[in-house]
Design a protein around this motif. Sequence first.
Motif, PDB file in Angstrom:
ATOM      1  N   MET A 126       1.016  -1.029  -0.019  1.00  0.00           N
ATOM      2  CA  MET A 126       0.039   0.200   0.175  1.00  0.00           C
ATOM      3  C   MET A 126       0.714   1.251  -0.283  1.00  0.00           C
ATOM      4  SD  MET A 126      -2.701   1.186   2.588  1.00  0.00           S
ATOM      5  CE  MET A 126      -3.114   1.782   3.292  1.00  0.00           C
ATOM      6  N   ASN A 127       0.869   2.197  -1.229  1.00  0.00           N
ATOM      7  CA  ASN A 127       1.280   3.472  -1.237  1.00  0.00           C
ATOM      8  C   ASN A 127       0.379   4.232  -0.465  1.00  0.00           C
ATOM      9  OD1 ASN A 127       3.321   5.103  -1.891  1.00  0.00           O
ATOM     10  ND2 ASN A 127       2.842   4.937  -4.018  1.00  0.00           N
ATOM     11  N   ILE A 128       1.077   5.204   0.193  1.00  0.00           N
ATOM     12  CA  ILE A 128       0.373   6.530   1.326  1.00  0.00           C
ATOM     13  C   ILE A 128       0.751   7.793   0.435  1.00  0.00           C
ATOM     14  CG2 ILE A 128       0.326   7.628   3.537  1.00  0.00           C
ATOM     15  CD1 ILE A 128       0.166   4.715   5.218  1.00  0.00           C
ATOM     16  N   ASP A 129      -0.057   8.414  -0.293  1.00  0.00           N
ATOM     17  CA  ASP A 129       0.524   9.981   0.093  1.00  0.00           C
ATOM     18  C   ASP A 129       0.542  10.848   0.909  1.00  0.00           C
ATOM     19  OD1 ASP A 129       0.827  12.411  -1.699  1.00  0.00           O
ATOM     20  OD2 ASP A 129      -1.252  12.794  -2.335  1.00  0.00           O
ATOM     21  N   VAL A 151      -0.842  15.090   5.404  1.00  0.00           N
ATOM     22  CA  VAL A 151      -0.103  16.206   5.926  1.00  0.00           C
ATOM     23  C   VAL A 151      -1.424  17.099   5.522  1.00  0.00           C
ATOM     24  CG1 VAL A 151       1.213  17.824   6.317  1.00  0.00           C
ATOM     25  CG2 VAL A 151       2.243  15.693   5.916  1.00  0.00           C
ATOM     26  N   SER A 152      -2.205  17.101   4.631  1.00  0.00           N
ATOM     27  CA  SER A 152      -3.166  18.569   4.058  1.00  0.00           C
ATOM     28  C   SER A 152      -4.521  18.086   5.097  1.00  0.00           C
ATOM     29  CB  SER A 152      -3.539  18.106   2.169  1.00  0.00           C
ATOM     30  OG  SER A 152      -1.961  18.717   1.736  1.00  0.00           O
ATOM     31  N   VAL A 153      -4.757  17.018   5.007  1.00  0.00           N
ATOM     32  CA  VAL A 153      -6.158  17.003   5.814  1.00  0.00           C
ATOM     33  C   VAL A 153      -5.866  16.503   6.842  1.00  0.00           C
ATOM     34  CG1 VAL A 153      -7.903  14.948   6.360  1.00  0.00           C
ATOM     35  CG2 VAL A 153      -7.134  14.977   4.174  1.00  0.00           C
ATOM     36  N   ALA A 157      -5.960  21.067   7.684  1.00  0.00           N
ATOM     37  CA  ALA A 157      -7.731  21.444   7.136  1.00  0.00           C
ATOM     38  C   ALA A 157      -8.531  21.021   9.024  1.00  0.00           C
ATOM     39  CB  ALA A 157      -7.809  20.490   6.236  1.00  0.00           C
ATOM     40  N   VAL A 158      -7.940  19.508   9.439  1.00  0.00           N
ATOM     41  CA  VAL A 158      -8.717  19.651  10.156  1.00  0.00           C
ATOM     42  C   VAL A 158      -8.220  20.283  11.720  1.00  0.00           C
ATOM     43  CG1 VAL A 158      -9.253  17.724  12.002  1.00  0.00           C
ATOM     44  CG2 VAL A 158      -8.953  16.686   9.537  1.00  0.00           C
ATOM     45  N   GLY A 159      -6.964  20.321  11.786  1.00  0.00           N
ATOM     46  CA  GLY A 159      -6.626  21.595  13.160  1.00  0.00           C
ATOM     47  C   GLY A 159      -6.655  22.041  12.460  1.00  0.00           C
ATOM     48  N   VAL A 160      -7.194  23.546  11.829  1.00  0.00           N
ATOM     49  CA  VAL A 160      -7.390  24.590  11.708  1.00  0.00           C
ATOM     50  C   VAL A 160      -8.874  24.582  11.437  1.00  0.00           C
ATOM     51  CG1 VAL A 160      -7.923  26.107   9.269  1.00  0.00           C
ATOM     52  CG2 VAL A 160      -5.033  24.738   9.579  1.00  0.00           C
ATOM     53  N   LEU A 161      -9.458  23.933  10.600  1.00  0.00           N
ATOM     54  CA  LEU A 161     -11.346  23.508  11.475  1.00  0.00           C
ATOM     55  C   LEU A 161     -11.130  23.682  13.248  1.00  0.00           C
ATOM     56  CD1 LEU A 161     -12.710  21.533   9.362  1.00  0.00           C
ATOM     57  CD2 LEU A 161     -12.701  23.767   8.827  1.00  0.00           C
ATOM     58  N   ILE A 162     -10.762  22.771  13.998  1.00  0.00           N
ATOM     59  CA  ILE A 162     -10.082  22.711  15.382  1.00  0.00           C
ATOM     60  C   ILE A 162     -10.306  23.869  16.251  1.00  0.00           C
ATOM     61  CG2 ILE A 162      -9.780  21.228  16.882  1.00  0.00           C
ATOM     62  CD1 ILE A 162      -9.314  18.609  15.298  1.00  0.00           C
TER      63      ILE A 162
END
Length: 146
Positions: free
Chosen positions: A1-4, A9-11, A14-19
């Motif tokens: 499995m290849n992880i992008d 990191v972008s997701v 974004a979650v951190g900014v929303l929190i």
Amino acid sequence: MNIDWNSLVSVATAVGVLIAAFQLRTSSKIAQSEFEDSIDQQYRALARGIPVDALIGKSVSNDKKEMTRELIYNYLDLCNEQIFLRRKKRIRKDTWVDWCAGIESNLAKLEFEEVWSEVKKEAPQTFTFLERLEKDRFKGDPTKWK
């Protein structure tokens, strides 16, 4: 499995900014409530000194007239400040609606009405925001005044 990793990191960012935004908004609401509560506390402190007769719309005894008059004058000053704060959008609309109804109710009480009439006669323009609110029959929102 290849992880992008870049997408991950972008997701996460974004979650951190929303929190953070949620926490900031929550903190702002808490600060607003505390500020409005501090004004309510000022009202309660004043009301504790005003004789019950005045608060229920009756005349106070002559020996309490001067003290009552002073406290009601201070109440009028607080009302004027509340209106000013609403004008500057420092008070939420729902809080303002409650405060405005309370101001209207109190000014209709005998002792309050007498002091308010005296102030308007003897020292017009002392409480300009309160005068404006009364002129608008307690229906206007100070944030919309020109």
